[in-house]
Design a protein around this motif. Structure first.
Motif, PDB file in Angstrom:
ATOM      1  N   VAL A   1       0.625  -0.899   0.016  1.00 55.81           N
ATOM      2  CA  VAL A   1      -0.014   0.014  -0.287  1.00 55.81           C
ATOM      3  C   VAL A   1       0.889   1.174   0.329  1.00 55.81           C
ATOM      4  O   VAL A   1       1.537   2.475  -0.817  1.00 55.81           O
ATOM      5  CB  VAL A   1      -1.142  -0.495   1.980  1.00 55.81           C
TER       6      VAL A   1
ATOM      7  N   ILE B   1      -5.362  -0.587  -1.279  1.00 54.77           N
ATOM      8  CA  ILE B   1      -6.019  -0.783   0.524  1.00 54.77           C
ATOM      9  C   ILE B   1      -7.347  -1.483  -0.073  1.00 54.77           C
ATOM     10  O   ILE B   1      -7.091  -2.747   0.256  1.00 54.77           O
ATOM     11  CB  ILE B   1      -6.940   1.173   1.093  1.00 54.77           C
TER      12      ILE B   1
ATOM     13  N   THR C   1      -7.736  -5.141   0.662  1.00 54.05           N
ATOM     14  CA  THR C   1      -8.314  -6.033   1.395  1.00 54.05           C
ATOM     15  C   THR C   1      -9.630  -7.153   1.626  1.00 54.05           C
ATOM     16  O   THR C   1     -10.052  -6.935   0.179  1.00 54.05           O
ATOM     17  CB  THR C   1     -10.000  -4.097   2.053  1.00 54.05           C
TER      18      THR C   1
ATOM     19  N   PHE D   1     -11.904   1.384   4.963  1.00 54.75           N
ATOM     20  CA  PHE D   1     -10.091   0.742   5.511  1.00 54.75           C
ATOM     21  C   PHE D   1     -10.321   0.929   6.536  1.00 54.75           C
ATOM     22  O   PHE D   1      -9.130   0.138   7.265  1.00 54.75           O
ATOM     23  CB  PHE D   1     -10.231   2.450   5.661  1.00 54.75           C
TER      24      PHE D   1
ATOM     25  N   PHE E   1      -9.513  -2.654   5.839  1.00 55.63           N
ATOM     26  CA  PHE E   1      -7.987  -2.987   5.795  1.00 55.63           C
ATOM     27  C   PHE E   1      -7.449  -3.304   7.122  1.00 55.63           C
ATOM     28  O   PHE E   1      -6.450  -3.659   7.211  1.00 55.63           O
ATOM     29  CB  PHE E   1      -7.967  -1.387   4.947  1.00 55.63           C
TER      30      PHE E   1
END
Length: 225
Positions: A79, A119, A123, A168, A171
Motif C-alpha cells: 500500500v 487499500i 482488503t 479502511f 483493511f
C-alpha cells in the motif's frame, strides 16, 4: 495528485483517551500542588480560553502520522508503495456533533486515489462485508442511508467518505490495527506532540493570568515546605 476524503476510525474528544490527553496537558499549566493536581477553581475560571481546536488538530495529525507508519511498517502489503503515499492521510478536518448523546467527533483525512485503490485491493471481501453490515444496518434509533451490502454500491470511484471509511476499517481489521492500543501509545507520548504550544496559541488573557497565579501558588507552596 487527486485525493479523496476518508472517514478515519477515531474515538473522538468526549470522555475518551484523546479527550483526556489534551485535558491533562492544558490543565497541567494550572497545577498548584506538589502531586500535580490542577487548581479546579482556576480551571473553571479559564477553561474556555484555551485553544482547544488547535490542540485537537495537533493530536489528530499525530494520530494520522502514527496510523500511516503502522501501514508502512506493519502491513505486509504494498500500500505504501502506491503513488501519492507521501501526500496521503493528511488532516482534512473534524466534524463535531452539537450534542454527544448518540455520536462523537469524526475525523477526516485526504488520501491519494492510487492509495485508495491499493487499500481496496488488499482488503478481504468478507471483512468489508462485516464492516458494512455493522456500520450501515438500520436499527432502533439509527436509520442508514447506505445499503449494508457493499456489493450493491456504485463503483469504487463513486464511494463517499463514509463508504471509504468502511473500506479502511476493514483493511485495518485485516492487518491487526488496534485503535485503543494506538491511542494509548499516543497518550504516553502526548507531551512530545506540540500540543502544549497549540493549546496556548491564541489563548485568552484569562488563561495567561490563571497560569501566572498557578505558578505563584506552586512556588509559594515550595517556599513554605
Amino acid at each position: 495528485m487527486k485525493t479523496r476524503e476518508m472517514n478515519i476510525p477515531f474515538d473522538g474528544f468526549y470522555q475518551s483517551i484523546s479527550d483526556s490527553a489534551i485535558d491533562d496537558i492544558a490543565y497541567g499549566f494550572l497545577d498548584t500542588e506538589e502531586q500535580g493536581e490542577p487548581n479546579w477553581d482556576l480551571v473553571n475560571h479559564c477553561c474556555h480560553g484555551f485553544n482547544w481546536g488547535a490542540a485537537q488538530e495537533a493530536w489528530c495529525e499525530a494520530y494520522l502520522y502514527n496510523l500511516k507508519m503502522f501501514i508502512e511498517h506493519e502491513c505486509p502489503t504494498p500500500v505504501h508503495q502506491a503513488e501519492g503515499w507521501d501526500e496521503s492521510f493528511r488532516f482534512a478536518g473534524i466534524d463535531s456533533p452539537q450534542f454527544y448523546n448518540f455520536t462523537t467527533d469524526r475525523l477526516f483525512a485526504n488520501v491519494a486515489w492510487p492509495v485508495v485503490r491499493r487499500i481496496y485491493s488488499n482488503t478481504k471481501a468478507e471483512s468489508l462485508t462485516g464492516c458494512a453490515k455493522e456500520m450501515f444496518t438500520s436499527r432502533s434509533g439509527f436509520c442508514s442511508f447506505y445499503d449494508p451490502d457493499w456489493t450493491e454500491w456504485d463503483k469504487l470511484k463513486e464511494w463517499d467518505h463514509n463508504q471509504l471509511g468502511c473500506l479502511f476499517r476493514a483493511f485495518l481489521y485485516d492487518h491487526g490495527w488496534d485503535m485503543q492500543e494506538a491511542l494509548s501509545d499516543l497518550y504516553d507520548a502526548s507531551y512530545e506532540l506540540g500540543i502544549e504550544d497549540a493549546v496556548l496559541d491564541g489563548a485568552t488573557s484569562e488563561v495567561t493570568r490563571c497560569i501566572k497565579i498557578a505558578d505563584y501558588l506552586r512556588e509559594r507552596q515550595y517556599r513554605v515546605a
